[in-house]
Enzyme design. Structure first.
Site, PDB file in Angstrom:
ATOM      1  N   SER A 165      18.328  35.553  37.391  1.00  0.00           N
ATOM      2  CA  SER A 165      17.377  36.066  38.369  1.00  0.00           C
ATOM      3  C   SER A 165      17.599  37.563  38.579  1.00  0.00           C
ATOM      4  O   SER A 165      17.419  38.350  37.656  1.00  0.00           O
ATOM      5  CB  SER A 165      17.495  35.268  39.674  1.00  0.00           C
ATOM      6  OG  SER A 165      16.396  35.485  40.513  1.00  0.00           O
ATOM      7  N   ASP A 259       8.930  27.382  37.823  1.00  0.00           N
ATOM      8  CA  ASP A 259       9.484  28.570  38.458  1.00  0.00           C
ATOM      9  C   ASP A 259       8.383  29.621  38.545  1.00  0.00           C
ATOM     10  O   ASP A 259       7.643  29.844  37.569  1.00  0.00           O
ATOM     11  CB  ASP A 259      10.648  29.092  37.611  1.00  0.00           C
ATOM     12  CG  ASP A 259      11.373  30.285  38.206  1.00  0.00           C
ATOM     13  OD1 ASP A 259      11.032  30.715  39.330  1.00  0.00           O
ATOM     14  OD2 ASP A 259      12.285  30.796  37.536  1.00  0.00           O
ATOM     15  N   HIS A 289      13.800  27.254  39.355  1.00  0.00           N
ATOM     16  CA  HIS A 289      14.655  28.418  39.556  1.00  0.00           C
ATOM     17  C   HIS A 289      16.026  27.949  40.055  1.00  0.00           C
ATOM     18  O   HIS A 289      16.126  27.016  40.842  1.00  0.00           O
ATOM     19  CB  HIS A 289      14.024  29.357  40.583  1.00  0.00           C
ATOM     20  CG  HIS A 289      14.579  30.739  40.551  1.00  0.00           C
ATOM     21  ND1 HIS A 289      14.246  31.647  39.579  1.00  0.00           N
ATOM     22  CD2 HIS A 289      15.467  31.369  41.360  1.00  0.00           C
ATOM     23  CE1 HIS A 289      14.891  32.780  39.796  1.00  0.00           C
ATOM     24  NE2 HIS A 289      15.642  32.635  40.875  1.00  0.00           N
TER      25      HIS A 289
END
Length: 322
Positions: A165, A259, A289
């Site tokens: 991320s 996601d 995610h």
């Protein structure tokens, strides 16, 4: 395993069970939309404790403070060896949350499965330290690796940069920065469901339901705003999807299907490849995610970590520095 509360659930059942436990823990710990950031950080650390323990045992682990300003790092070594290749890993959390503690198991999983040392970077967080402060912290760690890594059993000529991320954003931006400065490049990039672009893509609408999935559009927007602050918004090191991507190293992209960042990760894989870089991109169906943190109960997470570790080991194989 509990049954999904959603009809036609497209999330893998084990990931759904993990999400259910994560959401319940967050509620029990008192998280809410108006929770102050310092409390959110403490809640996030507590919420993830059950998921960052267990897993592979290391031959040795150590913590150091390196760079100026000093940044905490943790080095995991899976085996006894005079010198090991190394993965420099940056945790996710929207540049504002999490730490090397919340991601400790994931780092140990990579170390054990790839047979490499993993050095986790506890970079400074926003809003106290906005862009490019976390990026500067990574640069300081890479400078330390080049100068001092060999004395700690780390081969500075065989290293990869990776993260999830926000950490994937920092990883790719760090590689671009080193290329532009003419510095030694990593051998590989490990990019897990990265945040590469501030634009809202169609996957924001498809997978942005906060009751069903891990990350929402408003949350991601707030992360970007917190990271950027009042600084310039057109720096390619901030949003690497729009950067010049030529002359980088081979990249592995782990992409979660469910996601909001799905579209920009697919686009990043295409742009990296179009720029002439070797790219391996794997989309994990039913994954959300942060799903790599669910290795304790998710076969899909274990498979994704194993896939990346096999690729990483192949990229870091070869002659050690002399």
């Amino acid at each position: 395993m509990s049954q999904s509360p959603f009809p036609d659930d497209d999330v893998d059942p084990e990931i759904r069970a993990w999400l259910t436990q994560m959401f319940a823990a967050s509620a029990a710990l008192g998280a809410g939309p108006d929770t102050p950031l310092h409390e959110r950080r403490a809640i996030a650390e507590e919420q993830r404790k059950p998921w960052c323990t267990g897993g592979p045992a290391m031959h040795s682990s150590e913590e150091l403070y390196i760079g100026d300003p000093a940044v905490r790092v943790r080095i995991h070594r899976p085996v006894e060896a005079e010198t090991l290749p190394v993965l420099i890993y940056m945790h996710g959390g929207g540049w504002t949350l999490f730490s090397i503690d919340t991601h400790d198991r994931l780092m140990r999983e990579y170390a054990a499965r790839a047979g490499v040392a993993v050095l986790g970077v506890d970079y400074r967080l926003a809003p106290e330290h906005r862009f490019p402060a976390p990026l500067n912290d990574v640069a300081g760690v890479l400078d330390w690796l080049r100068a001092e890594g060999a004395s700690h059993g780390l081969d500075p000529s065989r290293y990869a940069i990776g993260g999830d991320s926000a950490g994937a954003n920092l990883s790719l931006a760090s590689a671009i920065r080193r290329r532009d400065a003419g510095l030694p490049m990593p051998r590989a990039l490990l990019l897990n469901y990265g945040a590469f672009d501030r634009s809202a893509h169609p996957s924001y609408d498809r997978y942005g339901d906060g009751d069903r999935y891990m990350l929402t559009g408003p949350e991601m927007d707030a992360f970007w705003e917190t990271y950027l602050g009042e600084g310039p918004s057109d720096d390619p090191l901030l949003e690497p999807l729009g950067a010049d991507l030529q002359g980088l190293c081979p990249a592995w992209l782990c992409v979660a299907q469910c996601d909001i960042l799905l579209d920009e990760n697919e686009e990043m894989a295409s742009r990296l490849q179009a720029a002439g870089n070797p790219v391996a991109c794997r989309i994990y169906e039913g994954a959300t995610h942060s799903f790599l943190e669910a290795a304790e109960i998710s076969g899909l997470a274990v498979q994704a970590i194993d896939d990346a570790s096999t690729w990483l080991a192949s990229q870091l194989r070869g002659a050690a520095a002399t």
